[in-house]
Enzyme design. Structure first.
Site, mmCIF file in Angstrom:
data_model
loop_
_atom_site.group_PDB
_atom_site.id
_atom_site.type_symbol
_atom_site.label_atom_id
_atom_site.label_comp_id
_atom_site.label_asym_id
_atom_site.label_seq_id
_atom_site.Cartn_x
_atom_site.Cartn_y
_atom_site.Cartn_z
ATOM 1 N N ASP A 1 15.177 -31.612 -7.061
ATOM 2 C CA ASP A 1 16.499 -32.324 -7.823
ATOM 3 C C ASP A 1 17.500 -32.461 -6.935
ATOM 4 O O ASP A 1 17.697 -31.686 -5.838
ATOM 5 C CB ASP A 1 16.568 -31.442 -9.205
ATOM 6 C CG ASP A 1 17.240 -30.162 -8.886
ATOM 7 O OD1 ASP A 1 16.936 -29.701 -7.752
ATOM 8 O OD2 ASP A 1 17.749 -29.475 -9.735
ATOM 9 N N TYR B 1 21.160 -32.062 -5.157
ATOM 10 C CA TYR B 1 22.328 -31.231 -4.664
ATOM 11 C C TYR B 1 23.276 -31.096 -5.996
ATOM 12 O O TYR B 1 23.607 -32.369 -6.422
ATOM 13 C CB TYR B 1 23.014 -31.510 -3.501
ATOM 14 C CG TYR B 1 22.065 -31.510 -2.318
ATOM 15 C CD1 TYR B 1 21.480 -30.607 -1.784
ATOM 16 C CD2 TYR B 1 22.142 -32.581 -1.471
ATOM 17 C CE1 TYR B 1 20.749 -30.520 -0.682
ATOM 18 C CE2 TYR B 1 21.269 -32.787 -0.095
ATOM 19 C CZ TYR B 1 20.316 -31.689 0.032
ATOM 20 O OH TYR B 1 19.947 -31.646 1.299
ATOM 21 N N PHE C 1 17.424 -34.884 -0.135
ATOM 22 C CA PHE C 1 17.905 -33.957 1.323
ATOM 23 C C PHE C 1 19.100 -34.529 1.718
ATOM 24 O O PHE C 1 19.679 -34.209 2.937
ATOM 25 C CB PHE C 1 16.684 -34.187 2.197
ATOM 26 C CG PHE C 1 15.500 -33.206 1.880
ATOM 27 C CD1 PHE C 1 15.598 -31.815 1.902
ATOM 28 C CD2 PHE C 1 14.365 -33.808 1.420
ATOM 29 C CE1 PHE C 1 14.558 -31.169 1.270
ATOM 30 C CE2 PHE C 1 13.253 -33.082 0.749
ATOM 31 C CZ PHE C 1 13.251 -31.801 1.107
ATOM 32 N N HIS D 1 8.598 -25.512 2.815
ATOM 33 C CA HIS D 1 9.726 -26.437 2.558
ATOM 34 C C HIS D 1 10.876 -26.082 3.563
ATOM 35 O O HIS D 1 10.876 -25.026 4.281
ATOM 36 C CB HIS D 1 10.458 -25.809 1.050
ATOM 37 C CG HIS D 1 11.569 -26.713 0.761
ATOM 38 N ND1 HIS D 1 12.886 -26.615 1.093
ATOM 39 C CD2 HIS D 1 11.721 -27.708 -0.120
ATOM 40 C CE1 HIS D 1 13.649 -27.543 0.447
ATOM 41 N NE2 HIS D 1 12.913 -28.160 -0.136
#
Length: 222
Positions: A64, A66, A77, A186
């Protein structure tokens, strides 16, 4: 929310008429009226606006947006120029440097990737300020699953880059043998050393695209 008006509209038009989406639309509108929500409403669908379906060469899945001020702008990202590069993206840049020798940029805006054909898709497209995962379960997951399904159905090679467990849960949807699926931990500082760093996703993606006669990505962010 800024309407989708490129070829994604045809691919996703059935979703807009479904009960879940009508409820999602009402819920999100209410959230924007009563709370501080990111990204700005006009940026929610930027991943689709910047990367039309027919141009998709690769898909990077995030979770989801920032949730701090000025960061999210509709691409997973990525952050707007002038915003401090978040820790996960610091590790992405480090891997990009180690993999392809790319210079590490001084900003975190990944619009160049999106414009070249990397669908930078979060599985949830909005979030309350300072409350990670606060819009999970409202219906975004069903909508973005439809987008992933549309990519899977394309009759051309696409690279799916799945970083971390939530993204890897989507692997079962990727049934088209034309595509390549790349998986690792991740890039978060909590997990990057457990398989993300050293995984070389960028060179592997380009090698696959080139092997199938597709122009490789220029991953360098200026």
């Amino acid at each position: 929310m800024a309407a989708i008006n490129n070829d994604w509209l045809e691919a996703l038009k059935e979703e807009f008429g479904k009960p879940y989406y009508k409820q999602l639309f009402a819920s999100i509108n209410q959230e924007y009226k009563t709370r501080l929500v990111f990204p700005p409403a006009e940026d929610i669908f930027n991943a689709f606006h910047l990367t039309p379906l027919h141009k998709v060469k690769a898909v990077i899945l995030g979770q989801d947006p920032y949730h701090n001020h000025g960061q999210a702008h509709g691409l997973c990202f990525s952050v707007k120029k002038g915003v401090q590069v978040p820790p996960s993206l610091v590790n992405i840049y480090q891997e990009l440097h180690d993999d392809l020798g790319c210079r590490i940029p001084d900003h975190g805006c990944l619009t160049k990737w999106a414009e070249q054909g990397v669908l930078m898709l979060n599985t949830v497209l909005t979030v309350r300020a300072h409350q990670a995962n606060s819009h999970q379960g409202l219906g975004w997951e069903e909508f973005t699953d439809a987008a992933i399904t549309a990519c899977n159905a394309q009759d051309r090679p696409i690279v799916f880059i799945l970083w971390g467990t939530p993204a890897q849960r989507k692997e079962k949807m990727l049934t088209n043998p034309k595509h390549l699926v790349l998986k690792s931990s991740h890039p978060s500082p909590f997990s990057a050393h457990r398989g993300f760093l050293g995984s070389r996703p960028f060179s592997r993606a380009n090698a696959f695209l080139e092997a199938h006669g597709v122009e490789p990505m220029d991953w360098q962010i200026e």
